[in-house]
Scaffold this active site. Structure first.
Site, PDB file in Angstrom:
ATOM      1  N   GLU A 116     -17.297  47.765  53.817  1.00  0.00           N
ATOM      2  CA  GLU A 116     -17.475  48.310  55.169  1.00  0.00           C
ATOM      3  C   GLU A 116     -16.715  49.616  55.392  1.00  0.00           C
ATOM      4  OE1 GLU A 116     -19.560  47.429  57.791  1.00  0.00           O
ATOM      5  OE2 GLU A 116     -20.393  46.416  56.053  1.00  0.00           O
ATOM      6  N   ASP A 169     -30.846  80.406  45.330  1.00  0.00           N
ATOM      7  CA  ASP A 169     -31.158  79.055  45.798  1.00  0.00           C
ATOM      8  C   ASP A 169     -31.447  79.031  47.292  1.00  0.00           C
ATOM      9  OD1 ASP A 169     -30.744  77.819  43.402  1.00  0.00           O
ATOM     10  OD2 ASP A 169     -28.729  77.097  43.871  1.00  0.00           O
TER      11      ASP A 169
END
Ligand code: ADE
Length: 235
Positions: A116, A169
């Site tokens: 968690e 990119d």
């Protein structure tokens, strides 16, 4: 650059780090990446790395002890403090700007969580920055750490065969990349745009920029507003 990945699943990361551009960067000594298992820093018979949350609630929480001991192990003897990063969905959302900033770091320590989440004292005590790769929940931070490493390693000078390609990119100028084509010139009735075959450098560059702006406006108009507010430049 050195990167330490702290994880419960080093075997899940190993093949990725040995492949393709990252593998080549590691083999050529551009980047040193080490995997460290939190479980090697447990002291009980069950080799526990997690426990139930105080105050109740679902799931298990990563304990402080193994995380602190693993960090101390990988940072011992380091002259300058490394950049500590927890991979968590609650972190700062990763984008190219953050990648560029982190790519400047000499030493990154990436802590992958499971269960968690981390005991809050891990974040506080290690003065760690938290990074999320997007608004969805993964079962662990390993895939997020691999995303971060990939994005960072390709920015290291020499990591890509062609030095220019990282600069081209998508996102590197705040825009999406223009469409790309390769041989054959015609495939199933679809032709490569004439301008790309023209050999006219200035026209090709103008076409690429126009396509890049068009694609960004269609798909990610938020990127155009970000650029305008940052530089005052009109798209
Ligand atoms: N761990 C679980 N989900 C994550 C996410 N979205 N980004 C980074 N680490 C995570």
């Amino acid at each position: 650059m050195r990167v330490d990945v702290l994880t419960l699943f080093p075997e899940a990361c190993q093949p990725f780090l040995e492949s393709s551009i990252i593998g080549r960067a590691v083999r050529s000594g551009l980047v040193e990446i080490s995997l460290t298992n939190y479980r090697d820093f447990t002291h009980d018979v069950h080799r526990s790395v997690d426990d139930r949350p105080f105050g109740g609630g679902q799931g298990m929480v990563m304990m402080c002890g193994p995380a602190f001991d693993a960090v101390e192990h990988v940072t011992q003897g380091c002259e300058t403090p490394p950049t500590m990063i927890l991979l968590t969905p609650q972190g700062e959302r990763l984008n190219q700007r953050l990648v560029e900033e982190l790519a400047e770091s000499r030493h990154l320590v990436l802590l992958c969580g499971h269960y968690e989440g981390f005991d809050e004292r891990i974040r506080i005590g290690l003065k760690a920055r938290e990074v999320s790769i997007g608004d969805y929940v993964l079962s662990g931070g390993e895939s997020a750490a691999m995303v971060l490493i990939d994005a960072i390693v390709r920015l290291q000078p020499g990591a890509l065969g062609d030095e220019k390609s990282a600069a081209d990119d998508s996102f590197s100028h705040g825009l999406l990349e223009h469409p790309q084509y390769t041989r054959p010139r015609s495939f199933r009735g679809m032709d490569v745009p004439e301008v790309l075959l023209s050999g006219h450098h200035a026209q090709i560059e103008a076409w690429k920029r126009e396509q890049s702006l068009k694609r960004t406006a269609e798909r990610r108009p938020d990127l155009l507003s970000d650029r305008e507010s940052e530089s005052g430049e009109q798209a």
